[in-house]
Design a protein around this motif. Structure first.
Motif, PDB file in Angstrom:
ATOM      1  N   GLY A 167       0.818  -1.212   0.000  1.00 18.20           N
ATOM      2  CA  GLY A 167       0.000   0.000   0.000  1.00 18.20           C
ATOM      3  C   GLY A 167       0.848   1.256   0.000  1.00 18.20           C
ATOM      4  O   GLY A 167       0.595   2.185  -0.755  1.00 18.20           O
ATOM      5  N   LEU A 168       1.884   1.271   0.836  1.00 18.41           N
ATOM      6  CA  LEU A 168       2.769   2.440   0.888  1.00 18.41           C
ATOM      7  C   LEU A 168       3.419   2.678  -0.470  1.00 18.41           C
ATOM      8  O   LEU A 168       3.414   3.800  -0.988  1.00 18.41           O
ATOM      9  CB  LEU A 168       3.852   2.221   1.956  1.00 18.41           C
ATOM     10  CG  LEU A 168       3.457   2.533   3.397  1.00 18.41           C
ATOM     11  CD1 LEU A 168       4.561   2.115   4.366  1.00 18.41           C
ATOM     12  CD2 LEU A 168       3.173   4.017   3.533  1.00 18.41           C
ATOM     13  N   ALA A 169       3.951   1.596  -1.059  1.00 19.09           N
ATOM     14  CA  ALA A 169       4.625   1.725  -2.352  1.00 19.09           C
ATOM     15  C   ALA A 169       3.652   2.237  -3.413  1.00 19.09           C
ATOM     16  O   ALA A 169       3.956   3.169  -4.169  1.00 19.09           O
ATOM     17  CB  ALA A 169       5.213   0.376  -2.769  1.00 19.09           C
ATOM     18  N   ALA A 170       2.452   1.644  -3.438  1.00 21.41           N
ATOM     19  CA  ALA A 170       1.468   2.035  -4.450  1.00 21.41           C
ATOM     20  C   ALA A 170       1.058   3.492  -4.258  1.00 21.41           C
ATOM     21  O   ALA A 170       0.933   4.255  -5.222  1.00 21.41           O
ATOM     22  CB  ALA A 170       0.245   1.125  -4.369  1.00 21.41           C
ATOM     23  N   SER A 171       0.870   3.918  -2.992  1.00 23.75           N
ATOM     24  CA  SER A 171       0.448   5.294  -2.721  1.00 23.75           C
ATOM     25  C   SER A 171       1.511   6.293  -3.166  1.00 23.75           C
ATOM     26  O   SER A 171       1.200   7.341  -3.727  1.00 23.75           O
ATOM     27  CB  SER A 171       0.164   5.477  -1.231  1.00 23.75           C
ATOM     28  OG  SER A 171      -0.784   4.532  -0.805  1.00 23.75           O
ATOM     29  N   VAL A 172       2.778   5.941  -2.915  1.00 25.07           N
ATOM     30  CA  VAL A 172       3.866   6.827  -3.360  1.00 25.07           C
ATOM     31  C   VAL A 172       3.842   6.948  -4.883  1.00 25.07           C
ATOM     32  O   VAL A 172       3.960   8.044  -5.445  1.00 25.07           O
ATOM     33  CB  VAL A 172       5.233   6.284  -2.877  1.00 25.07           C
ATOM     34  CG1 VAL A 172       6.370   7.021  -3.571  1.00 25.07           C
ATOM     35  CG2 VAL A 172       5.359   6.437  -1.374  1.00 25.07           C
TER      36      VAL A 172
END
Lengths: 123, 162
Positions: free
Chosen positions: B30-35
């Motif tokens: 999720g963090l990677a995708a949001s970035v």
């Protein structure tokens, strides 16, 4: 099984049945109405509310867990995208030259030449 | 920078709601995708959206929902009646109607509301002119009728976005 669904389950069933009913009417509208613009009317209204009620049924049935919250997000997403998509299809159809049904009474959009090139000229 | 950060936060919150899980792998993806999303959308301007941070405007936005929903239900029975009627009682056409709303977000919300409500579909918005497809065109002698249909939404939307 049938006597263990409880109150929430019953409410969910009613919501889903209503949703299916509206989806059905929307589909009949797609078949019966004469041109792309009228069909979009059936598509956006009945199918939006139908899908709305179906997802609401899912939300009531599952409550605030992974499935319920997904349904809630889908609800919001459908409400935002369905009218926008209908507008895009209607506008593109008109500019691509699909005329209104022969018994239509007025088309002020065509009178204004699809409003082409008026974006800059508009006050 | 502020815009990218709020976009990242919003994306990540939606991700959390969708996955409904706090497992490390889920959070990491999720963090990677949001970035990625925040980086890809960094040039998109969020016009008018910050207005919703004002409580009064948010209140009217929430108050607008049940009003809109009532019209949506009414719209459905109307379309259902026309679709199921053996004679198909429709008189379609596209009219040009002017709006009093000034903000872009307000006009978008108005156009979408019109599409969801009785017998009307927004085809295009050019400046302050909306081209609306009616499934049943109002009597041409009653020129004020299309304006009235818009006015009942504009009252609310003006309080949200203007």
């Amino acid at each position: 099984m049938s006597d263990s669904i409880g109150f929430a389950g019953a409410c969910a069933l009613i919501l889903m049945s209503l949703g299916l009913l509206f989806d059905l009417v929307g589909s009949i509208g797609l078949v019966r109405l004469p041109d792309v613009y009228n069909r979009l009317q059936a598509g956006t209204k009945c199918v939006t509310l139908g899908t709305f009620l179906l997802l609401l049924g899912v939300l009531v049935r599952f409550g605030c867990d992974a499935t319920g919250v997904k349904a809630l997000l889908c609800l919001w997403f459908v409400a935002m995208t369905s009218p926008t998509a209908a507008h895009a299809i209607a506008r593109a159809s008109h500019r691509a030259g699909f005329r209104l049904w022969s018994k239509s009474v007025v088309d002020q959009y065509a009178e204004d030449g699809d409003a082409r090139g008026r974006e800059e000229a508009a006050p | 920078m502020w815009r990218a950060l709020s976009c990242f936060l919003f994306t990540f919150l939606v991700w959390l709601a969708i996955t409904w899980s706090l497992a490390p792998l889920c959070l990491g993806i999720g963090l990677a995708a949001s970035v990625l999303v925040a980086a890809a959308l960094r040039d998109i301007e969020l016009q008018d959206a910050p207005l919703l941070l004002l409580p009064v405007r948010l209140f009217f936005a929430l108050a607008y929902l049940p009003v809109l929903f009532a019209y949506v239900v009414q719209a459905n029975f109307d379309v259902a009646y026309r679709v199921l009627h053996p004679k198909l009682p429709i008189r379609p056409g596209i009219l040009r109607v002017r709006t009093t709303l000034k903000s872009a977000a307000g006009r978008v919300l108005l156009a979408n509301s019109i599409t969801l409500t009785p017998g009307t579909l927004s085809v295009d918005v050019v400046g302050d002119v909306l081209y609306i497809h009616f499934i049943l065109v109002p009597d041409p002698r009653d020129e004020a009728e299309p304006r009235r249909m818009l006015a009942r939404f504009e009252r609310y939307i003006a309080r949200i976005f203007e």
